[in-house]
Scaffold this active site. Structure first.
Site, short mmCIF file in Angstrom:
data_model
loop_
_atom_site.label_atom_id
_atom_site.label_comp_id
_atom_site.label_asym_id
_atom_site.label_seq_id
_atom_site.Cartn_x
_atom_site.Cartn_y
_atom_site.Cartn_z
CG ASP A 93 4.64 -90.48 12.63
OD1 ASP A 93 4.32 -89.35 12.95
OD2 ASP A 93 4.05 -91.20 11.98
N1 URA Z 1 3.50 -90.26 7.44
C1 URA Z 1 3.26 -90.76 8.60
O1 URA Z 1 2.31 -91.70 8.96
N2 URA Z 1 4.32 -90.72 9.47
C2 URA Z 1 5.28 -89.82 9.15
O2 URA Z 1 6.33 -89.75 10.08
C3 URA Z 1 5.33 -89.15 7.71
C4 URA Z 1 4.48 -89.31 7.00
#
Ligand code: URA
Length: 227
Positions: A93
């Site tokens: 993310d």
């Molecule tokens: N899980 C998440 O919620 N976000 C990420 O960036 C990676 C794994």
């Protein structure tokens, strides 16, 4: 050795490039990478079909090849590591930091990301309260969220930080579903405040890499991701 086109042309002009012992000065010459020996300034060039890069992704940068609005991991890649066809293998993310693998090897990326290969991805998660024994059980046994089944995850308490008062945990998952860790913690009523990926398989993110920095992954290291 990664060299730019401009540098390559300069080296050719300087008669520093030899193919099978003969000096070449034109870029148009074709080379069989399996058979021909190429030396530049006396050093043999080993042709690498693919490149594998680890980046310490900073916050605010998206794991995509292109984005009309945000800066991508490819935008911040240092010049000497750039080549055509690169993409981030898997997504973090925008607000997640840590280990992103960037490559031009589609088959490797596919295998690394395929749930069938069970490659562990390790994260450090910061939350505001400690997880309860009931929460732990859900992580360990695999949880169902909105009809979706998540595979068992390994969870381990690491420390409580004085600066941000967060409880930090290590979590290992073998899938890579959309917002997976945030959704798992949210379903226990504990929103994720900090999230950082630290390992792919048994390869840890190089602690010498500052946020935004990247380096090539060695062949030996690559085997730690996908044995
Ligand atoms: N899980 C998440 O919620 N976000 C990420 O960036 C990676 C794994």
């Amino acid at each position: 050795m990664n060299i730019s086109r401009t540098d390559a042309k300069r080296l050719l002009r300087q008669n520093s490039v030899f193919v099978n012992g003969k000096a070449v000065s034109k870029a148009e010459i074709s080379v069989d990478t399996d058979k021909d020996s190429v030396t530049v300034s006396g050093k043999e060039i080993v042709y690498k079909k693919y490149i594998y890069i680890m980046m310490n992704k900073p916050k605010g940068v998206v794991s995509a090849t292109e984005d009309g609005r945000d800066i991508t991991v490819l935008d911040i890649l240092p010049e000497h590591l750039r080549r055509n066809g690169l993409f981030p293998a898997g997504r973090l993310d925008k607000d997640t930091t840590g280990f992103v693998l960037i490559t031009d090897d589609g088959a490797f990326a596919h295998n690394m990301l395929s749930p069938a290969h069970h490659i562990e991805k390790t994260y450090t998660v910061g939350i505001e309260e400690k997880v309860t024994p009931e929460d732990e059980k859900r992580f360990f046994e695999g949880m169902e969220i909105g009809g979706e089944l998540f595979r068992p995850a390994k969870l381990r308490f690491l420390y409580r930080a004085d600066e941000d008062k967060l409880y930090y945990y290590e979590i290992k998952i073998t899938e890579g579903r959309y917002h997976q860790i945030k959704r798992m913690f949210a379903s226990t009523g504990k929103p994720v405040i900090e999230l950082r990926r630290t390992h792919l398989g048994s390869l840890s993110l190089d602690s010498a890499l500052k946020p935004g920095e990247a380096r090539e992954i060695t062949e030996i290291e690559l085997k730690k991701i996908l044995p």
